[in-house]
Write a protein that holds these residues in place. Structure first.
Motif, PDB file in Angstrom:
ATOM      1  N   GLY A  95      44.053-103.707  11.827  1.00 27.02           N
ATOM      2  CA  GLY A  95      45.479-103.701  11.497  1.00 27.02           C
ATOM      3  C   GLY A  95      45.996-102.367  11.013  1.00 27.02           C
ATOM      4  N   HIS A  96      45.301-101.272  11.341  1.00 29.03           N
ATOM      5  CA  HIS A  96      45.846 -99.961  10.974  1.00 29.03           C
ATOM      6  C   HIS A  96      47.243 -99.832  11.594  1.00 29.03           C
ATOM      7  N   SER A  97      48.140 -99.170  10.903  1.00 29.58           N
ATOM      8  CA  SER A  97      49.537 -99.115  11.385  1.00 29.58           C
ATOM      9  C   SER A  97      49.627 -98.448  12.751  1.00 29.58           C
ATOM     10  N   GLU A  98      48.677 -97.540  13.051  1.00 30.44           N
ATOM     11  CA  GLU A  98      48.720 -96.904  14.379  1.00 30.44           C
ATOM     12  C   GLU A  98      48.386 -97.915  15.470  1.00 30.44           C
ATOM     13  N   ARG A  99      47.528 -98.867  15.163  1.00 28.76           N
ATOM     14  CA  ARG A  99      47.240 -99.921  16.147  1.00 28.76           C
ATOM     15  C   ARG A  99      48.381-100.936  16.200  1.00 28.76           C
ATOM     16  N   ARG A 100      48.933-101.251  15.018  1.00 23.44           N
ATOM     17  CA  ARG A 100      50.080-102.172  15.029  1.00 23.44           C
ATOM     18  C   ARG A 100      51.212-101.575  15.862  1.00 23.44           C
TER      19      ARG A 100
END
Ligand code: PEP
Length: 251
Positions: A95-100
């Motif tokens: 759930g890292h923001s870059e993946r989100r």
């Protein structure tokens, strides 16, 4: 009692075999006591996991940066939590923001990935955090509430999950929240964890992430309910990462 601090480095899509020298420098610092009273984690790209594990030994754990929610199967290009475990990983970031943002990952998917990590015997580092627009709209706690409720599996404890609070606007920008804001938000997250998991929440580490550097690490790491840091850019250079580790209190 506060949980044992965790300083985690996220190399993102950076690092080739020549950069193993940085890990060797961390391993050398570890032999001089760097990991006494604190846990250290490096999440290199998957291509470097096996070699990183071999170099870091028991000085620092290694972890993946993502995993698929399934344990195996026809998912070309993806990596299962079981595979990370197989090459020595003990943690995985989900759930890292870059993946989100880059892959449209929903809270539901992040939760399924965290569950896959737990099934594989990995500790899931579950990332949450508001965007700049959400912060400007005074929606920070609403966003965190939604992400905590949707991304965390049921019945977890500190041996299974770590929560990383990473304001999206602070990642890689050099901008950081004030210490007071971090104190308030981490206290809010702790209350939500206690409401949901009871006493088990006490052992869940809540990391702060977002432009942590040697110069500001001690201030963030001294705040109540900040049980460590998730470090991006500054984890790529051993000297900076070691300095951040040294700035952390010990258990
Ligand atoms: C991150 O990617 O999780 C992060 C916190 O990056 P940086 O430290 O570079 O802001």
């Amino acid at each position: 009692m506060a949980p044992r601090p965790l300083i985690a480095g996220n190399w993102k899509m950076n690092g080739q075999l020549r950069d193993l020298a940085e890990l060797q420098a961390i391993a050398d610092a570890g032999r001089n006591g760097l990991n006494e009273g604190r846990d250290i984690l490096i999440c290199p790209p998957a291509t470097m996991l096996s070699a990183s594990f071999g170099i870091l030994g028991d000085v620092a754990a290694v972890g993946g940066q993502d995993c698929h929610p399934a344990d195996s199967g026809a998912h070309t290009g993806d990596i299962a939590a079981t595979m990370l475990k197989d090459v020595g990983a003990r943690y995985v970031i989900v759930g890292h923001s870059e993946r989100r943002a880059d892959h449209g990952e929903s809270d539901e998917l992040v939760r399924a990935k965290a569950e896959a990590a737990m099934r594989a015997g990995l500790i899931a580092v579950i990332c949450i955090g508001e965007t700049e627009a959400e912060r400007d709209a005074d929606a920070t706690t609403d966003v965190l509430d939604r992400q905590l409720a949707g991304s965390l599996p049921d019945d977890v404890d500190g041996d299974q999950v770590v929560v990383a609070y990473e304001p999206v606007w602070a990642i890689g920008t050099g901008k950081t929240p004030t210490a007071d804001d971090v104190r308030d938000i981490h206290a809010f997250i702790r209350r939500r964890l206690v409401d949901r998991f009871g006493d088990a929440a006490d052992g869940v580490r809540i990391l702060y992430g977002g432009s942590v550097k040697p110069a500001n690490a001690a201030e963030f790491l001294a705040i109540d309910n900040v049980d460590g840091a998730l470090v991006g850019g500054a984890s790529l250079k051993a000297s900076d990462f070691v300095a951040i580790c040294q700035a952390s209190p010990t258990a």
